[in-house]
Scaffold this motif. Structure first.
Motif, mmCIF file in Angstrom:
data_model
loop_
_atom_site.group_PDB
_atom_site.id
_atom_site.type_symbol
_atom_site.label_atom_id
_atom_site.label_comp_id
_atom_site.label_asym_id
_atom_site.label_seq_id
_atom_site.Cartn_x
_atom_site.Cartn_y
_atom_site.Cartn_z
ATOM 1 N N GLY A 97 0.794 -1.223 0.000
ATOM 2 C CA GLY A 97 0.000 0.000 0.000
ATOM 3 C C GLY A 97 0.825 1.270 0.000
ATOM 4 O O GLY A 97 0.356 2.334 0.438
ATOM 5 N N GLY A 98 2.050 1.193 -0.493
ATOM 6 C CA GLY A 98 2.908 2.367 -0.537
ATOM 7 C C GLY A 98 3.600 2.679 0.780
ATOM 8 O O GLY A 98 4.281 3.703 0.901
ATOM 9 N N GLU A 99 3.455 1.799 1.764
ATOM 10 C CA GLU A 99 4.069 2.018 3.086
ATOM 11 C C GLU A 99 5.408 1.283 3.192
ATOM 12 O O GLU A 99 5.655 0.302 2.490
ATOM 13 C CB GLU A 99 3.130 1.516 4.192
ATOM 14 C CG GLU A 99 1.783 2.222 4.230
ATOM 15 C CD GLU A 99 1.899 3.688 4.598
ATOM 16 O OE1 GLU A 99 2.844 4.020 5.359
ATOM 17 O OE2 GLU A 99 1.089 4.501 4.128
ATOM 18 N N HIS A 100 6.271 1.771 4.088
ATOM 19 C CA HIS A 100 7.548 1.112 4.331
ATOM 20 C C HIS A 100 7.308 -0.279 4.931
ATOM 21 O O HIS A 100 6.406 -0.458 5.761
ATOM 22 C CB HIS A 100 8.406 1.916 5.309
ATOM 23 C CG HIS A 100 8.688 3.310 4.837
ATOM 24 N ND1 HIS A 100 8.714 3.663 3.517
ATOM 25 C CD2 HIS A 100 8.969 4.449 5.533
ATOM 26 C CE1 HIS A 100 8.999 4.948 3.398
ATOM 27 N NE2 HIS A 100 9.144 5.458 4.621
ATOM 28 N N VAL A 101 8.115 -1.256 4.509
ATOM 29 C CA VAL A 101 8.036 -2.610 5.060
ATOM 30 C C VAL A 101 9.105 -2.710 6.155
ATOM 31 O O VAL A 101 10.255 -3.083 5.905
ATOM 32 C CB VAL A 101 8.261 -3.676 3.971
ATOM 33 C CG1 VAL A 101 8.085 -5.077 4.549
ATOM 34 C CG2 VAL A 101 7.309 -3.450 2.799
ATOM 35 N N SER A 102 8.720 -2.365 7.364
ATOM 36 C CA SER A 102 9.698 -2.210 8.446
ATOM 37 C C SER A 102 10.155 -3.533 9.051
ATOM 38 O O SER A 102 11.191 -3.581 9.721
ATOM 39 C CB SER A 102 9.110 -1.332 9.549
ATOM 40 O OG SER A 102 7.893 -1.870 10.017
ATOM 41 N N TRP A 103 9.397 -4.628 8.839
ATOM 42 C CA TRP A 103 9.771 -5.894 9.469
ATOM 43 C C TRP A 103 10.915 -6.614 8.767
ATOM 44 O O TRP A 103 11.502 -7.552 9.309
ATOM 45 C CB TRP A 103 8.553 -6.817 9.557
ATOM 46 C CG TRP A 103 7.907 -7.122 8.228
ATOM 47 C CD1 TRP A 103 6.858 -6.461 7.671
ATOM 48 C CD2 TRP A 103 8.268 -8.150 7.310
ATOM 49 N NE1 TRP A 103 6.530 -7.011 6.453
ATOM 50 C CE2 TRP A 103 7.391 -8.060 6.219
ATOM 51 C CE3 TRP A 103 9.244 -9.143 7.310
ATOM 52 C CZ2 TRP A 103 7.469 -8.912 5.119
ATOM 53 C CZ3 TRP A 103 9.327 -10.003 6.226
ATOM 54 C CH2 TRP A 103 8.436 -9.885 5.146
#
Length: 353
Positions: A289-295
């Motif tokens: 969704g255009g968000e950072h994949v922080s995991w």
């Protein structure tokens, strides 16, 4: 990845001045009189240039911290190892154009000076791209993974390079070319016309080859650090030491039979690291969704340095063992062949079956 260092303008100026001093040292001391470079001479200069890189790395550690020092060391080792693979192409070019041994050092020096300028431009463009476009990490990662795959599936002996490529053909179309060398001169005047010598053709071929190599090496170094200063320094030190390495290794380069496989692992590893970083910086709307994949974990430079040094060490050791094994097997075959030739026909017929 750690944030780029804050490098003031005077540090850039000092670094460029130091690089210029090394080039002038080569021009007016090392290459003052054209000569055949010996192995001992090449070994001394390789040690000198590696020492310069180590001293620079220590300076980065003192003034920039251990993370940036690790980034420089990792980038330098990566660029240097990629440069060793490029020596195959330089040898092909030198052999194809029958460059006299006493002029090979100057050819490499001029070619590498051209490469420094071209890579400086690429690094400047790449630094701006990674700062403003997060998707560039996907592109760089894809280039490295594709290159790694090509190196892994291709056979070194099947790889070909045409030293009479596009740039060389263009020069031949634009200018008449002499059939013989005229010392180290690039052009001569004959019959009222300006002629190009084969020396210029060789330099263009080497410069063009390094331009192609930059497509792999520049994304690789940006996969280690985004600091333009460290990226440029790693490339500069690797290139400046490449000429002497050419004469030091000579035919030994051909014995590094697993070098391409090792480089495939390194490029694949850095490509994966870039993809993981791209996920962290993700802004593409069709991914999460255009968000950072922080995991997704980030790989720090100390881990990268350990992986790259380990792969190069294993590759070199495996190459040496295979070369020695092949030489022993070849020696045995030759001995058998010699014995067969020395055996009289009659005695061979009497041998028990």
């Amino acid at each position: 990845m750690p944030p780029p260092m804050s490098v003031p303008g005077w540090v850039w100026a000092a670094a460029l001045a130091g690089l210029l001093a090394l080039i002038l040292l080569d021009l007016f001391v090392v290459d003052r009189k054209p000569h055949r470079v010996t192995v001992s001479e090449a070994a001394k200069w390789v040690t000198f240039y590696v020492g310069c890189a180590v001293a620079f790395g220590v300076g980065v550690w003192i003034f920039g911290g251990s993370e940036h020092a690790a980034a420089f060391a990792t980038g330098y080792i990566t660029e240097y190892s990629l440069s060793v693979d490029n020596l195959f192409i330089f040898m092909i070019i030198m052999a194809n154009f029958a460059v006299p041994a006493i002029h090979q050092h100057r050819v490499l020096l001029i070619g590498i000076m051209m490469a420094l300028v071209m890579r400086g431009i690429f690094i400047g463009l790449g630094a701006q791209a990674v700062q403003h476009f997060s998707w560039i990490f996907w592109l760089f990662g894809g280039i490295l993974i594709y290159t790694a795959w090509k190196l892994a599936v291709s056979k070194q002996e099947d790889e070909e390079y045409d030293p009479n490529g596009g740039l060389v053909r263009l020069v031949r179309k634009l200018f008449p070319v002499t059939s013989e060398y005229h010392g180290a001169r690039l052009t001569i005047k004959r019959d009222g016309r300006r002629w190009v010598t084969p020396m210029l053709i060789v330099i263009v071929a080497i410069g063009g080859a390094d331009l192609v190599f930059a497509v792999d090496s520049i994304p690789a170094i940006f996969g280690i650090t985004q600091d333009a200063f460290l990226v440029f320094a790693a490339n500069a030190f690797a290139l400046m030491g490449l000429r002497q390495l050419y004469f030091l290794l000579g035919g030994l380069v051909e014995k590094l039979v697993y070098l391409s496989r090792g480089l495939a692992v390194i490029l694949g590893f850095i490509g994966l690291k870039l993809v993981m970083h791209a996920l962290h910086e993700n802004e593409l709307p069709f991914i999460n969704g255009g968000e950072h994949v922080s995991w997704v974990p980030e790989i720090n430079n100390w881990v990268s340095l350990g992986v790259i040094v380990s792969v190069l060490g294993i590759t070199t050791l495996a190459s040496i063992l295979k070369t020695r094994r092949d030489e022993r097997a070849g020696g045995g075959d030759e001995a058998t062949a010699d014995q067969s030739e020395a055996t009289p026909t009659g005695e061979a017929d009497k041998a028990p079956r």
